[in-house]
Design an enzyme around this catalytic site. Structure first.
Site, PDB file in Angstrom:
ATOM      1  N   GLY A 102      -5.786   2.095  10.340  1.00 24.49           N
ATOM      2  CA  GLY A 102      -4.407   1.747  10.920  1.00 24.49           C
ATOM      3  C   GLY A 102      -4.569   0.273  10.383  1.00 24.49           C
ATOM      4  O   GLY A 102      -3.784  -0.427  10.030  1.00 24.49           O
ATOM      5  N   MET A 104      -6.228  -0.484   7.095  1.00 28.49           N
ATOM      6  CA  MET A 104      -6.114  -0.236   5.017  1.00 28.49           C
ATOM      7  C   MET A 104      -4.398   0.143   4.960  1.00 28.49           C
ATOM      8  O   MET A 104      -3.244   0.796   6.376  1.00 28.49           O
ATOM      9  CB  MET A 104      -6.447   0.366   4.635  1.00 28.49           C
ATOM     10  N   HIS A 453      -1.568   2.286  18.491  1.00 27.86           N
ATOM     11  CA  HIS A 453      -2.366   1.838  17.148  1.00 27.86           C
ATOM     12  C   HIS A 453      -2.934   0.413  18.689  1.00 27.86           C
ATOM     13  O   HIS A 453      -4.636   1.155  19.025  1.00 27.86           O
ATOM     14  CB  HIS A 453      -1.639   0.638  17.195  1.00 27.86           C
ATOM     15  N   ARG A 559     -35.731 -17.362  35.473  1.00 26.29           N
ATOM     16  CA  ARG A 559     -35.883 -18.843  34.570  1.00 26.29           C
ATOM     17  C   ARG A 559     -35.705 -19.597  36.633  1.00 26.29           C
ATOM     18  O   ARG A 559     -34.743 -18.782  37.225  1.00 26.29           O
ATOM     19  CB  ARG A 559     -34.746 -19.143  34.411  1.00 26.29           C
ATOM     20  N   ARG A 615     -41.314 -17.893  34.730  1.00 30.82           N
ATOM     21  CA  ARG A 615     -41.178 -18.663  33.592  1.00 30.82           C
ATOM     22  C   ARG A 615     -41.659 -19.624  34.571  1.00 30.82           C
ATOM     23  O   ARG A 615     -40.566 -20.135  35.376  1.00 30.82           O
ATOM     24  CB  ARG A 615     -40.418 -19.046  32.934  1.00 30.82           C
ATOM     25  N   GLU A 751     -41.881 -19.523  21.445  1.00 29.99           N
ATOM     26  CA  GLU A 751     -40.339 -19.899  21.341  1.00 29.99           C
ATOM     27  C   GLU A 751     -39.843 -21.670  20.430  1.00 29.99           C
ATOM     28  O   GLU A 751     -39.058 -21.770  19.913  1.00 29.99           O
ATOM     29  CB  GLU A 751     -39.555 -20.197  21.892  1.00 29.99           C
ATOM     30  N   SER A 770     -43.940 -13.807  25.681  1.00 32.86           N
ATOM     31  CA  SER A 770     -42.714 -13.210  25.201  1.00 32.86           C
ATOM     32  C   SER A 770     -42.215 -14.062  24.718  1.00 32.86           C
ATOM     33  O   SER A 770     -42.545 -15.524  24.226  1.00 32.86           O
ATOM     34  CB  SER A 770     -42.461 -13.824  27.210  1.00 32.86           C
ATOM     35  N   GLY A 772     -39.335 -16.475  22.781  1.00 32.67           N
ATOM     36  CA  GLY A 772     -38.404 -16.308  23.561  1.00 32.67           C
ATOM     37  C   GLY A 772     -37.269 -16.488  22.159  1.00 32.67           C
ATOM     38  O   GLY A 772     -37.092 -17.750  21.829  1.00 32.67           O
ATOM     39  N   THR A 773     -36.312 -15.946  22.023  1.00 30.12           N
ATOM     40  CA  THR A 773     -35.510 -15.551  20.627  1.00 30.12           C
ATOM     41  C   THR A 773     -34.407 -16.553  20.651  1.00 30.12           C
ATOM     42  O   THR A 773     -34.199 -16.715  19.610  1.00 30.12           O
ATOM     43  CB  THR A 773     -35.699 -14.575  20.051  1.00 30.12           C
ATOM     44  N   ASN A 774     -33.935 -17.036  21.634  1.00 31.28           N
ATOM     45  CA  ASN A 774     -33.030 -18.300  21.769  1.00 31.28           C
ATOM     46  C   ASN A 774     -33.258 -19.589  21.241  1.00 31.28           C
ATOM     47  O   ASN A 774     -32.921 -20.063  20.368  1.00 31.28           O
ATOM     48  CB  ASN A 774     -32.429 -18.712  22.839  1.00 31.28           C
ATOM     49  N   ASP A 775     -34.769 -19.934  21.942  1.00 29.75           N
ATOM     50  CA  ASP A 775     -35.342 -21.421  21.097  1.00 29.75           C
ATOM     51  C   ASP A 775     -35.732 -21.053  20.010  1.00 29.75           C
ATOM     52  O   ASP A 775     -35.573 -21.619  18.911  1.00 29.75           O
ATOM     53  CB  ASP A 775     -36.212 -21.941  22.441  1.00 29.75           C
TER      54      ASP A 775
HETATM   55  C1  PEP Z   1     -35.160 -18.499  25.118  1.00 31.12           C
HETATM   56  O1  PEP Z   1     -35.515 -19.466  24.438  1.00 31.12           O
HETATM   57  O2  PEP Z   1     -35.447 -17.378  24.149  1.00 31.12           O
HETATM   58  C2  PEP Z   1     -35.675 -18.121  26.716  1.00 31.12           C
HETATM   59  C3  PEP Z   1     -35.731 -16.610  27.266  1.00 31.12           C
HETATM   60  O3  PEP Z   1     -35.452 -19.254  27.361  1.00 31.12           O
HETATM   61  P1  PEP Z   1     -33.964 -20.192  27.466  1.00 31.12           P
HETATM   62  O4  PEP Z   1     -32.867 -19.228  26.880  1.00 31.12           O
HETATM   63  O5  PEP Z   1     -34.271 -19.484  28.782  1.00 31.12           O
HETATM   64  O6  PEP Z   1     -34.790 -21.338  27.053  1.00 31.12           O
HETATM   65 MG    MG Z   2     -36.354 -21.192  25.577  1.00 30.82          MG
END
Ligand code: PEP
Ligand code: MG
Length: 880
Positions: A102, A104, A453, A559, A615, A751, A770, A772-775
């Protein structure tokens, strides 16, 4: 030789999906295996790409090829495109590689004009039918190609019905349609200053352009973004001989799935409408009948449809969603595609098909989209709750949802952004409502069937949905809905149960679902093939238990600051932070020690025999203190109060001064992570002591503990070295004191970019990394993870400056390179270094594929994402 842009159905096959789109490739395949498909041809997706590359002009040769294809259709059918006596009519439909239901545009009955409509009338012996087709064509063409709003056409039909004092379209006569057609043409001219084209060659050319353009309409773009479909693919255009389901009571049209798309049960499941044209079923304008009724009404047709359905399912080894039309007692198949299904159905179908020998376990694993598993974990109604059921509709998509009634998609989106839960209530939804469906908790419509839809889209998104709830009378203008004498207004609470179709008054408590045997079976197969281990991010015993139930093989991130935030502990934590001397601080820490020990004890117990990665404290200390503005207000109030307590005022003023002293301009880059441990080692020492005391107690009780102590935000090896010494020192002390030897390891988060770059040196002091891909995303891009999304990131993604939000899907080129480098450098120093990821990406399908590809040992994600991660890890291994 000129490039080939046009393919007759007999020239293609199912493998040519990227060139012919899903619909085109399947039409070709069905033609090849001898099914009754109306003849036609497909204009390739390459033509669409060329159209966009050439500034919205069609490739030169294309139209000659279209003409040649028409010649073949004319030879097959004995009809001629644009000829008055035997007019050939076609449908023009989009069809991209990925199904985008739906999103297009489609045009039916193309080839009709003031002359050919008469031919059609003669040919069919039905004038009313011919003029009804013609007005439908003008309506679609006027809207899709010439851009005149639907509303104007609907309005003119309503006016005609008013004039004639009739209620239904079917009550309008040939003469009525002729008048309507005249007004339609005037309306088109009024809004576009162009006449509706009478020349079929011009009609087809414009229709092709319009379908190509619809690839980039707003709803298609949104759909692609939600479903992560690349923008460059383009759509094919399918031109096909028209067959008519609206030629009387021996005609009809319908849609059916070869298995139940809600439950996965093996049964033909679908709907049909007698005397209706193609889009009527999908658009949900009339509520259709269940397919089983076709058996009574047209037994022969039903039988041959069942045979074809079975043949198609076996041919594709997958559940099919088939569109058909019956024209004067003859069955035609207009489309087949892999049917969209709920998570539960996807899992049941995959497992059943393995049992039936149609597919093997690996195919089964690849058949279920990992994000669908999320749906299995959706809430349902609390069985003990009292239900005030006020209406019943069709159970279109399972799961339960509560929220305030809203009637407009924009309002649904707006209120959701304000933090409200809403249920989108509409007579029916159209693709324009997609953002509202996405935002709402669930969808309720008063019209439309299980394949309308709303049903299809909600099912795909895993949202609760009820359709065709005809008892509800919706007044969009007044923003209210009535069920008998009950009237509900916008903002009132309702609950919908998409599994039963019940609409319930008020807010009903929802409970977590239990997992089916097939769900467990599929995940057990996933565990057989995946290489990545899956852990959970959990920081309390309840979450840890849940994570284990869902298959987590340990905790990848506990955490500990979350333990500090518990209401009853805040005053002690504040005492610790505000202490002026070491002695004062140690006094507070002494109070916190048994509390922390209790926390760790519960987690170790829940994770008996599995690793628990803890941690040490990460966020800046001022996060645990009161808000400065609120404090300042309290002080001002006290100062104005004549009977104020001087001591209280002094206390608050001191507190405000200290909080202000602790505040930083860039707290995310400030005194946090191991920097806290280095300045206040006594805080980390308390946490380490609590971990080892809890571990020792568990061990004496026969619980197997495997603690991993993790130091956050390390950027230089010396930070880790110093913290590691502290861990060893405290561990030795507690082990001597308790007489229990604990098998522990010490590692770090990677991180910040410097940690990844100097991973070789850091690995000398680490037993594990480990990521920490957020930071790491924050520090690699230099985007604040707290502010970027609200301020500019969504625009970045919308304007395609970035392909995705890197806080959701790992930026493989940038952040991913640092992960790759970190692993490589770390392992160059310590070949057996254990590596994992604990940022949010650990629960995201494509990021997990990357984690597999770079050879991480494990991913860690929130407990409810563990099943998704297990399946994603298996798919990553199989894709390799
Ligand atoms: C991060 O930084 O990826 C992480 C897991 O630590 P936090 O989110 O607690 O900073
Ligand atoms: Mg972090």
């Amino acid at each position: 030789m000129a490039k080939k842009w046009v393919y007759l159905f007999r020239e293609g096959n199912a493998q040519m999906k990227s060139l012919l789109g899903g619909k085109g490739a399947n039409l070709a395949e069905m033609t090849k295996i001898g099914l009754p498909v109306p003849p036609g041809f497909t204009i390739s997706t390459e033509a669409c790409t060329a159209f966009y590359e050439n500034n919205h002009t069609l490739p030169e040769e294309l139209f000659n090829q279209v003409r040649t294809a028409f010649t073949e259709l004319e030879a097959t059918t004995g009809k001629v495109f644009g000829q008055k006596e035997q007019p050939l009519l076609v449908s023009v439909r989009s069809g991209s590689v990925h199904s985008m239901p739906g999103m297009m545009d489609t045009i039916l009955n193309l080839g009709l004009n003031d002359e050919t409509v008469e031919g059609l009338a003669k040919l069919t012996g039905n004038q009313r039918f011919a003029y009804d087709c013609y007005r439908r064509f003008i309506q679609m063409f006027g809207n899709v190609v010439m851009g005149v709003d639907h509303y104007h056409f609907e309005h003119l039909i309503e006016k005609q019905k008013g004039l004639r004092s009739v209620l239904l379209d079917t009550d309008l006569t040939t003469e009525d349609w002729k008048q309507v057609i005249h007004k339609f043409k005037e309306c088109i001219y009024m809004y576009t200053k162009e006449s509706f084209p009478q020349d079929p060659q011009e009609q087809i050319k414009k229709a092709i352009v319009a379908v190509f353009k619809s690839w980039n309409n707003q709803r298609a773009q949104i759909y692609r973004r939600i479903h992560q479909i690349p923008d460059h693919l383009g759509t094919a255009v399918n031109v096909q001989i028209m067959v008519f389901g609206n030629m009387g009571n021996d005609s009809g049209t319908g849609v059916a799935f070869t298995r139940n798309p809600s439950t996965g049960q093996k049964e033909l499941y679908g709907e049909f409408l007698i005397n209706a044209q193609g889009e009527d079923v999908v658009a949900g304008v009339r509520t259709p009948e269940p397919i089983i009724k076709l058996k009574e009404q047209m037994p022969k047709i039903y039988e041959s449809f069942c045979e074809i359905a079975q043949k198609l399912e076996a041919h594709y080894s997958d559940m099919q969603d088939i569109e058909f039309t019956i024209e004067r007692g003859k069955l035609y198949i207009l489309q087949t595609r892999a049917g969209k299904r709920t998570a539960q159905a996807a899992i049941t179908i995959a497992c059943n098909m393995v049992e039936e020998g149609l597919i093997d376990k690996h195919d089964a694993l690849l058949r279920v989209a990992p994000e669908q598993l999320d749906q299995m974990l959706h809430p349902c109604l609390d069985k003990d709750a009292k239900l005030d059921v006020i209406a019943k509709g069709l159970p279109a998509s399972p799961g339960a949802a509560s929220g305030r009634i809203v009637f407009e998609a924009d309002e649904a989106e707006y209120l959701t952004k304000q933090g409200y839960k809403v249920i989108l209530v509409r007579p029916e939804t159209t693709p324009e409502d997609i953002h509202g469906i996405l935002a709402a908790q669930g969808v309720l419509t008063s019209r439309g069937g299980m394949t309308s839809h709303a049903a299809v889209v909600a099912r795909g998104m895993g949202k609760a949905c009820i359709c065709g709830c005809e008892q509800i009378k919706i007044d969009l203008r007044k923003k209210e809905m009535a069920i008998g004498s009950l009237t509900l207004n916008e903002g009132d609470f309702i609950t919908i149960d998409g599994s039963t179709g019940h609409v319930i008054l008020g807010e009903v408590p929802l409970i977590e679902p239990t997992l089916s045997e097939e769900f467990k079976q599929l995940l057990a197969w996933a565990d057989e093939v995946r290489h990545l281990h899956v852990r959970a991010n959990a920081d309390n015993p309840v979450d840890a238990k849940k994570a284990r139930e869902l298959g987590a093989e340990g905790i990848g991130l506990c955490r500990t600051e979350h333990m500090f935030m518990e209401q009853s502990r805040v005053p002690i934590v504040q005492q610790m932070i505000l202490a002026e001397t070491l002695e004062e601080r140690e006094e507070a820490l002494k109070k916190l020690l048994p509390m922390q020990k209790e926390d760790f004890y519960g987690i170790f117990q829940a994770m008996d025999g599995l690793p628990v990665n803890i941690r040490l404290l990460d966020p800046p200390l001022h996060e645990f203190l009161p808000n400065t503005e609120e404090l300042a207000v309290e002080i001002a109030k006290l100062q104005c109060d004549e009977s104020m307590d001087r001591m209280e005022l002094n206390k608050k003023e001191t507190l405000l001064r200290k909080v202000r002293n602790l505040q930083e301009f860039n707290p995310m880059l400030g005194h946090r992570g191991c920097r806290l441990g280095l300045i206040y080692p006594e805080i980390y020492a308390m946490q380490i002591e609590a971990i080892f005391l809890a571990a020792a107690q568990c061990q004496t009780e026969g619980i197997r503990v495997i603690p991993e102590i993790m130091i956050p935000l390390v950027g230089h090896v010396n930070e880790l070295k110093t913290m590691r010494e502290l861990v060893n020192e405290v561990a030795t002390k507690v082990q001597t004191q308790t007489g229990e030897t604990i098998p522990y390891t010490v590692g770090t988060m990677i991180e910040v970019p410097r940690a990844a770059i100097t991973a070789r040196e850091i690995a000398a002091e680490a037993d594990f990394f480990s990521f920490g891909t957020n930071d790491l995303t924050q520090t690699t891009f230099g985007f604040s993870r707290d502010d970027a999304e609200g301020k500019f990131l969504h625009t970045y993604v919308e304007n395609k400056i970035l392909p995705e939000n890197p806080f959701i899907t790992l930026d493989i080129e940038g952040v991913g390179s640092l992960v790759r480098l970190g692993i490589h450098e770390g392992r160059s120093r310590k070949p057996n270094l254990k590596t994992g990821i604990c940022g949010e990406h650990g629960g995201e399908k494509r990021s997990i594929q990357f984690c597999h590809d770079v050879g991480l040992d494990y991913v860690s994600c929130s407990p409810y994402r563990v099943p998704l991660a297990r399946l994603s890890a298996a798919q990553a291994a199989l894709k390799k």
